[in-house]
Write an enzyme that holds these catalytic residues in place. Structure first.
Site, PDB file in Angstrom:
ATOM      1  N   LYS A  70       0.939  -1.290  -0.021  1.00 10.89           N
ATOM      2  CA  LYS A  70       0.006  -0.102  -0.044  1.00 10.89           C
ATOM      3  C   LYS A  70       1.101   1.274  -0.105  1.00 10.89           C
ATOM      4  O   LYS A  70       1.852   1.440   0.857  1.00 10.89           O
ATOM      5  CB  LYS A  70      -0.819   0.032   1.259  1.00 10.89           C
ATOM      6  N   LYS A 126      -7.508   8.280  -0.396  1.00  7.81           N
ATOM      7  CA  LYS A 126      -8.458   8.804   0.687  1.00  7.81           C
ATOM      8  C   LYS A 126      -8.913  10.282  -0.231  1.00  7.81           C
ATOM      9  O   LYS A 126      -9.234  10.922   0.724  1.00  7.81           O
ATOM     10  CB  LYS A 126      -8.286   8.913   2.017  1.00  7.81           C
ATOM     11  N   ASP A 170      -3.564   4.603  -1.711  1.00  8.47           N
ATOM     12  CA  ASP A 170      -4.540   4.977  -0.557  1.00  8.47           C
ATOM     13  C   ASP A 170      -4.282   6.474  -0.224  1.00  8.47           C
ATOM     14  O   ASP A 170      -3.901   6.796   0.641  1.00  8.47           O
ATOM     15  CB  ASP A 170      -4.101   4.176   0.699  1.00  8.47           C
ATOM     16  N   ARG A 220       2.418  -0.897  10.761  1.00 10.42           N
ATOM     17  CA  ARG A 220       3.833  -0.959  11.706  1.00 10.42           C
ATOM     18  C   ARG A 220       4.158  -2.199  12.455  1.00 10.42           C
ATOM     19  O   ARG A 220       5.186  -2.564  12.611  1.00 10.42           O
ATOM     20  CB  ARG A 220       3.359   0.012  12.897  1.00 10.42           C
ATOM     21  N   ASP A 238     -13.139  15.003  -2.072  1.00 11.35           N
ATOM     22  CA  ASP A 238     -13.326  16.612  -2.614  1.00 11.35           C
ATOM     23  C   ASP A 238     -14.720  16.680  -3.359  1.00 11.35           C
ATOM     24  O   ASP A 238     -15.604  15.754  -3.437  1.00 11.35           O
ATOM     25  CB  ASP A 238     -11.936  16.924  -3.377  1.00 11.35           C
ATOM     26  N   ILE A 239     -14.903  17.682  -3.880  1.00 11.74           N
ATOM     27  CA  ILE A 239     -16.239  17.840  -4.910  1.00 11.74           C
ATOM     28  C   ILE A 239     -15.923  16.803  -6.015  1.00 11.74           C
ATOM     29  O   ILE A 239     -14.788  16.372  -6.575  1.00 11.74           O
ATOM     30  CB  ILE A 239     -16.399  19.155  -5.415  1.00 11.74           C
ATOM     31  N   PRO A 240     -17.141  16.386  -6.548  1.00 11.74           N
ATOM     32  CA  PRO A 240     -17.256  15.374  -7.903  1.00 11.74           C
ATOM     33  C   PRO A 240     -16.353  15.591  -8.858  1.00 11.74           C
ATOM     34  O   PRO A 240     -15.513  14.759  -9.177  1.00 11.74           O
ATOM     35  CB  PRO A 240     -18.675  15.579  -8.093  1.00 11.74           C
ATOM     36  N   THR A 290     -10.339   3.662  11.019  1.00 11.53           N
ATOM     37  CA  THR A 290     -10.218   2.723  12.050  1.00 11.53           C
ATOM     38  C   THR A 290      -9.408   3.530  13.371  1.00 11.53           C
ATOM     39  O   THR A 290      -9.529   2.900  14.472  1.00 11.53           O
ATOM     40  CB  THR A 290      -9.259   1.639  11.716  1.00 11.53           C
TER      41      THR A 290
HETATM   42  O1  C5P Z   1       0.568   1.155  10.807  1.00  7.67           O
HETATM   43  P1  C5P Z   1      -0.851   0.438  10.791  1.00  7.67           P
HETATM   44  O2  C5P Z   1      -1.065  -1.154  10.790  1.00  7.67           O
HETATM   45  O3  C5P Z   1      -1.623   1.105  11.769  1.00  7.67           O
HETATM   46  O4  C5P Z   1      -1.267   1.028   9.376  1.00  7.67           O
HETATM   47  C1  C5P Z   1      -2.691   1.237   8.981  1.00  7.67           C
HETATM   48  C2  C5P Z   1      -2.583   1.720   7.419  1.00  7.67           C
HETATM   49  O5  C5P Z   1      -3.924   1.332   7.101  1.00  7.67           O
HETATM   50  C3  C5P Z   1      -2.057   3.065   7.561  1.00  7.67           C
HETATM   51  O6  C5P Z   1      -1.398   3.448   6.508  1.00  7.67           O
HETATM   52  C4  C5P Z   1      -3.450   3.830   7.515  1.00  7.67           C
HETATM   53  O7  C5P Z   1      -3.378   4.831   6.626  1.00  7.67           O
HETATM   54  C5  C5P Z   1      -4.399   2.925   6.809  1.00  7.67           C
HETATM   55  N1  C5P Z   1      -5.800   3.074   7.011  1.00  7.67           N
HETATM   56  C6  C5P Z   1      -6.285   2.738   8.404  1.00  7.67           C
HETATM   57  N2  C5P Z   1      -7.555   3.261   8.581  1.00  7.67           N
HETATM   58  C7  C5P Z   1      -8.539   3.139   7.503  1.00  7.67           C
HETATM   59  C8  C5P Z   1      -7.963   3.390   6.198  1.00  7.67           C
HETATM   60  C9  C5P Z   1      -6.358   3.090   6.132  1.00  7.67           C
HETATM   61  O8  C5P Z   1      -5.736   2.686   9.273  1.00  7.67           O
HETATM   62  N3  C5P Z   1      -9.785   3.314   7.818  1.00  7.67           N
END
Ligand code: C5P
Length: 254
Positions: free
Chosen positions: A54, A83, A81, A231, A86-88, A139
């Site tokens: 990713k 994310k 990733d 991580r 913004d506007i369409p 998350t």
């Molecule tokens: O280091 P860690 O395992 O927490 O990394 C999780 C990855 O998933 C990060 O790159 C974070 O940007 C991404 N992510 C997330 N929650 C979301 C979408 C993406 O943690 N809802």
């Protein structure tokens, strides 16, 4: 990189969808690094340990398309990733700008609304465009934080609301946490790709920014298609070993 290669990568994954029995199709390692050099150092240490990487905002803003091309040249699938939210019209342009670069998956925020997601889905129908995933609720957010931004529902009901909106807008995949993945799977059916970050080894305490977490085995058992792990692998003393342990956990839960 030709378009056929990108499409084959996507289709292989789509066919396996949530059902591939190969744990390597289920693990995405998050390359959250400030430079291509640092990221490629980890990629080398993980050679043979995973198939998906990713590339998120930190690395993409520092290294741009070149890092995606390099991962593709080395045979990896790339989840971009960004994310988008913004506007369409702007999101449409952003999807077009990354079309053909080589990413198989791209994230947009479901919170951008149905028209934004529909516009993104339309742009992603072009050849060479990545498949889209709608991010529901980060998350890292808990219900206290949700209330502070005016969301007075539980995280689960907010995730389900956004998942249904994304489905109505024609988005084929979602990002959610392990806490709501079983409910989303039950509501959305077996075909939708559910990508789950916030994976922490069983028994690991909190201590970082993630809030709605679970182990790899729990997330897979609850219906996750793919897991994003950063991580716990990238900061491990032995990243290849950490990846192997997570793959073994996934295998045990399939
Ligand atoms: O280091 P860690 O395992 O927490 O990394 C999780 C990855 O998933 C990060 O790159 C974070 O940007 C991404 N992510 C997330 N929650 C979301 C979408 C993406 O943690 N809802």
């Amino acid at each position: 990189m030709d378009d056929t290669t990108i499409r084959i990568g996507v289709q292989t994954d789509r066919q396996s969808g949530s059902g591939s029995l190969d744990p390597m199709d289920r693990l995405i390692v998050a390359l959250d690094f400030p430079s291509a050099n640092a990221a490629m150092g980890l990629v080398e240490r993980l050679e043979g340990s995973c198939r998906w990487f990713k590339v998120g905002m930190e690395l993409y803003y520092a290294a741009g398309n070149r890092v995606i091309e390099e991962l593709r040249e080395r045979g990896y699938e790339v989840f971009l990733d960004l994310k988008l939210h913004d506007i369409p019209n702007t999101v449409t342009g952003a999807v077009r700008s990354v079309t053909g670069v080589g990413a198989s998956l791209l994230t947009i925020h479901a919170g951008g609304g149905e028209r934004m997601m529909r516009a993104a889905a339309q742009a992603a129908r072009e050849p060479g465009a990545p498949n889209l995933l709608a991010v529901t609720v980060l998350t890292s957010m808990d219900e206290v934080e949700l209330r502070a931004i005016g969301v007075n529902e539980t995280a689960s009901s907010q995730v389900l609301r956004l998942a249904r909106l994304a489905q109505a807008a024609g988005i084929g995949g979602l990002v959610c946490s392990a806490e709501e993945v079983a409910a989303v799977r039950a509501a959305m059916g077996p075909e939708v790709r559910l990508v789950v970050p916030g994976i922490r080894p069983a028994g690991a305490g909190g201590g970082d920014d993630q809030r709605r977490v679970a182990s790899a085995a729990e997330a897979i058992a609850r219906g996750a298609s793919m897991l994003v792990v950063g991580r716990p692998i990238t900061q491990a003393a032995d990243p290849a070993r950490a990846a192997a342990e997570i793959l073994a956990e996934i295998a045990g839960a399939l």
